[in-house]
Scaffold this motif. Structure first.
Motif, PDB file in Angstrom:
ATOM      1  N   LEU A 206       4.601  93.783 -19.155  1.00  0.00           N
ATOM      2  CA  LEU A 206       3.739  93.034 -20.070  1.00  0.00           C
ATOM      3  C   LEU A 206       2.319  93.564 -19.990  1.00  0.00           C
ATOM      4  O   LEU A 206       1.757  93.683 -18.901  1.00  0.00           O
ATOM      5  CB  LEU A 206       3.750  91.548 -19.695  1.00  0.00           C
ATOM      6  CG  LEU A 206       2.707  90.648 -20.347  1.00  0.00           C
ATOM      7  CD1 LEU A 206       2.998  90.476 -21.833  1.00  0.00           C
ATOM      8  CD2 LEU A 206       2.673  89.289 -19.666  1.00  0.00           C
ATOM      9  N   LEU A 207       1.751  93.870 -21.143  1.00  0.00           N
ATOM     10  CA  LEU A 207       0.353  94.290 -21.236  1.00  0.00           C
ATOM     11  C   LEU A 207      -0.465  93.106 -21.728  1.00  0.00           C
ATOM     12  O   LEU A 207      -0.155  92.523 -22.768  1.00  0.00           O
ATOM     13  CB  LEU A 207       0.205  95.461 -22.212  1.00  0.00           C
ATOM     14  CG  LEU A 207      -1.219  95.855 -22.615  1.00  0.00           C
ATOM     15  CD1 LEU A 207      -2.023  96.331 -21.404  1.00  0.00           C
ATOM     16  CD2 LEU A 207      -1.194  96.915 -23.702  1.00  0.00           C
TER      17      LEU A 207
ATOM     18  N   ALA B 258      -5.554 101.700 -24.649  1.00  0.00           N
ATOM     19  CA  ALA B 258      -5.098 103.035 -25.047  1.00  0.00           C
ATOM     20  C   ALA B 258      -4.805 103.889 -23.816  1.00  0.00           C
ATOM     21  O   ALA B 258      -3.803 104.616 -23.780  1.00  0.00           O
ATOM     22  CB  ALA B 258      -6.145 103.708 -25.936  1.00  0.00           C
ATOM     23  N   ASP B 259      -5.664 103.799 -22.795  1.00  0.00           N
ATOM     24  CA  ASP B 259      -5.440 104.548 -21.554  1.00  0.00           C
ATOM     25  C   ASP B 259      -4.135 104.122 -20.879  1.00  0.00           C
ATOM     26  O   ASP B 259      -3.366 104.955 -20.400  1.00  0.00           O
ATOM     27  CB  ASP B 259      -6.607 104.355 -20.584  1.00  0.00           C
ATOM     28  CG  ASP B 259      -7.867 105.072 -21.042  1.00  0.00           C
ATOM     29  OD1 ASP B 259      -7.781 105.978 -21.902  1.00  0.00           O
ATOM     30  OD2 ASP B 259      -8.959 104.713 -20.541  1.00  0.00           O
ATOM     31  N   LEU B 260      -3.889 102.812 -20.834  1.00  0.00           N
ATOM     32  CA  LEU B 260      -2.666 102.309 -20.196  1.00  0.00           C
ATOM     33  C   LEU B 260      -1.415 102.744 -20.954  1.00  0.00           C
ATOM     34  O   LEU B 260      -0.373 102.998 -20.344  1.00  0.00           O
ATOM     35  CB  LEU B 260      -2.716 100.782 -20.076  1.00  0.00           C
ATOM     36  CG  LEU B 260      -3.647 100.240 -19.003  1.00  0.00           C
ATOM     37  CD1 LEU B 260      -3.768  98.721 -19.100  1.00  0.00           C
ATOM     38  CD2 LEU B 260      -3.163 100.633 -17.610  1.00  0.00           C
ATOM     39  N   LEU B 261      -1.514 102.843 -22.274  1.00  0.00           N
ATOM     40  CA  LEU B 261      -0.350 103.261 -23.071  1.00  0.00           C
ATOM     41  C   LEU B 261       0.031 104.714 -22.824  1.00  0.00           C
ATOM     42  O   LEU B 261       1.167 105.106 -23.061  1.00  0.00           O
ATOM     43  CB  LEU B 261      -0.607 103.039 -24.560  1.00  0.00           C
ATOM     44  CG  LEU B 261      -0.624 101.585 -25.018  1.00  0.00           C
ATOM     45  CD1 LEU B 261      -0.934 101.501 -26.505  1.00  0.00           C
ATOM     46  CD2 LEU B 261       0.681 100.887 -24.702  1.00  0.00           C
ATOM     47  N   ARG B 262      -0.906 105.515 -22.324  1.00  0.00           N
ATOM     48  CA  ARG B 262      -0.590 106.910 -21.994  1.00  0.00           C
ATOM     49  C   ARG B 262       0.305 106.986 -20.755  1.00  0.00           C
ATOM     50  O   ARG B 262       1.047 107.954 -20.579  1.00  0.00           O
ATOM     51  CB  ARG B 262      -1.872 107.709 -21.758  1.00  0.00           C
ATOM     52  CG  ARG B 262      -2.634 107.965 -23.034  1.00  0.00           C
ATOM     53  CD  ARG B 262      -3.835 108.887 -22.811  1.00  0.00           C
ATOM     54  NE  ARG B 262      -4.716 108.781 -23.945  1.00  0.00           N
ATOM     55  CZ  ARG B 262      -5.826 108.042 -23.983  1.00  0.00           C
ATOM     56  NH1 ARG B 262      -6.205 107.368 -22.915  1.00  0.00           N
ATOM     57  NH2 ARG B 262      -6.558 107.978 -25.066  1.00  0.00           N
TER      58      ARG B 262
ATOM     59  N   LEU C 128      -7.097  92.693 -33.631  1.00  0.00           N
ATOM     60  CA  LEU C 128      -6.216  93.194 -34.685  1.00  0.00           C
ATOM     61  C   LEU C 128      -6.087  94.718 -34.624  1.00  0.00           C
ATOM     62  O   LEU C 128      -5.010  95.262 -34.863  1.00  0.00           O
ATOM     63  CB  LEU C 128      -6.716  92.755 -36.063  1.00  0.00           C
ATOM     64  CG  LEU C 128      -6.666  91.250 -36.325  1.00  0.00           C
ATOM     65  CD1 LEU C 128      -7.267  90.928 -37.685  1.00  0.00           C
ATOM     66  CD2 LEU C 128      -5.250  90.715 -36.222  1.00  0.00           C
ATOM     67  N   ALA C 129      -7.184  95.398 -34.290  1.00  0.00           N
ATOM     68  CA  ALA C 129      -7.127  96.857 -34.125  1.00  0.00           C
ATOM     69  C   ALA C 129      -6.201  97.211 -32.967  1.00  0.00           C
ATOM     70  O   ALA C 129      -5.457  98.201 -33.025  1.00  0.00           O
ATOM     71  CB  ALA C 129      -8.523  97.430 -33.893  1.00  0.00           C
ATOM     72  N   CYS C 130      -6.223  96.382 -31.937  1.00  0.00           N
ATOM     73  CA  CYS C 130      -5.343  96.602 -30.786  1.00  0.00           C
ATOM     74  C   CYS C 130      -3.876  96.380 -31.183  1.00  0.00           C
ATOM     75  O   CYS C 130      -3.007  97.147 -30.793  1.00  0.00           O
ATOM     76  CB  CYS C 130      -5.748  95.667 -29.647  1.00  0.00           C
ATOM     77  SG  CYS C 130      -4.864  95.993 -28.124  1.00  0.00           S
TER      78      CYS C 130
ATOM     79  N   LYS D  73       1.811 100.848 -33.521  1.00  0.00           N
ATOM     80  CA  LYS D  73       1.978 102.275 -33.816  1.00  0.00           C
ATOM     81  C   LYS D  73       2.603 102.993 -32.615  1.00  0.00           C
ATOM     82  O   LYS D  73       3.452 103.867 -32.776  1.00  0.00           O
ATOM     83  CB  LYS D  73       0.619 102.886 -34.160  1.00  0.00           C
ATOM     84  CG  LYS D  73       0.691 104.293 -34.655  1.00  0.00           C
ATOM     85  CD  LYS D  73      -0.662 104.788 -35.103  1.00  0.00           C
ATOM     86  CE  LYS D  73      -0.561 106.203 -35.631  1.00  0.00           C
ATOM     87  NZ  LYS D  73      -1.871 106.713 -36.053  1.00  0.00           N
ATOM     88  N   HIS D  74       2.195 102.596 -31.410  1.00  0.00           N
ATOM     89  CA  HIS D  74       2.733 103.187 -30.184  1.00  0.00           C
ATOM     90  C   HIS D  74       4.223 102.879 -30.034  1.00  0.00           C
ATOM     91  O   HIS D  74       5.006 103.755 -29.683  1.00  0.00           O
ATOM     92  CB  HIS D  74       1.965 102.670 -28.966  1.00  0.00           C
ATOM     93  CG  HIS D  74       2.523 103.108 -27.659  1.00  0.00           C
ATOM     94  ND1 HIS D  74       2.343 104.377 -27.162  1.00  0.00           N
ATOM     95  CD2 HIS D  74       3.278 102.451 -26.743  1.00  0.00           C
ATOM     96  CE1 HIS D  74       2.956 104.488 -25.995  1.00  0.00           C
ATOM     97  NE2 HIS D  74       3.539 103.321 -25.724  1.00  0.00           N
TER      98      HIS D  74
END
Length: 178
Positions: free
Chosen positions: A7-8, A41-45, A65-67, A73-74
């Motif tokens: 969970l993020l 974004a860093d964690l998604l890498r 909302l941008a998140c 998209k990820h």
């Protein structure tokens, strides 16, 4: 890292994020936390979370909302719940359009969020609960809302709330606002 229970949490209020994380960890989730869009974004890498809880209003007027859009998209299969203290129909619709599976107004507890993860698109009869919000919770939400509006200026917040500055300061000390 690919974990079915990963969970993020994207939340700029560290105390709330810590509390939420502990609650989900007790339910056997592995939790990672991001304070803003860049951290997320860093964690998604490095990670591929299955679930995400995103605050609608992040520090610096950044939008959750941008998140949501970035997370969707990820991984379009990620279950994303948007939490907000500033609920509106327009942002709820936009959040769902961008990929959120559910949009919840604060205060929402872990049960509410976990139920939202299980929400199936197309179900037209959501379960209604008889749980009412306490007066203390409503008061605290209003105080916090005004504090955010005044950029945490205690004097201005007290004036807008119609209370003495010391009274507001005492209430904040009881709640341990950081």
């Amino acid at each position: 890292m690919s974990d079915n229970r990963l969970l993020l949490i994207v939340e700029d209020d560290t105390a709330f994020a810590r509390t939420l994380a502990r609650s989900f960890e007790r339910r056997s989730y592995t939790v990672i936390h991001a304070a803003n869009l860049e951290d997320a974004a860093d964690l998604l890498r490095k990670h591929s979370p299955r679930y995400a809880v995103v605050d609608l209003k992040l520090n610096g007027n950044a939008s959750g909302l941008a998140c949501v859009q970035m997370l969707n998209k990820h991984d379009p299969e990620m279950l994303i719940v948007v939490l907000t203290g500033f609920a509106s129909i327009a942002t709820a619709v936009e959040a769902v359009k961008l990929g959120a599976c559910q949009y919840l107004a604060k205060p929402s507890n872990t049960d509410d969020i976990e139920a939202a993860f299980g929400h199936v698109a197309g179900v037209s009869e959501p379960e209604l609960t008889n749980r009412s919000t306490s007066i203390k919770t409503l008061e605290w939400e209003r105080i916090h809302e005004v504090l955010v509006e005044t950029d945490f200026n205690i004097s201005e917040a007290a004036r807008r709330l119609g209370m003495h500055r010391r009274t507001l300061a005492r209430k904040l000390n009881k709640q341990q606002v950081k």
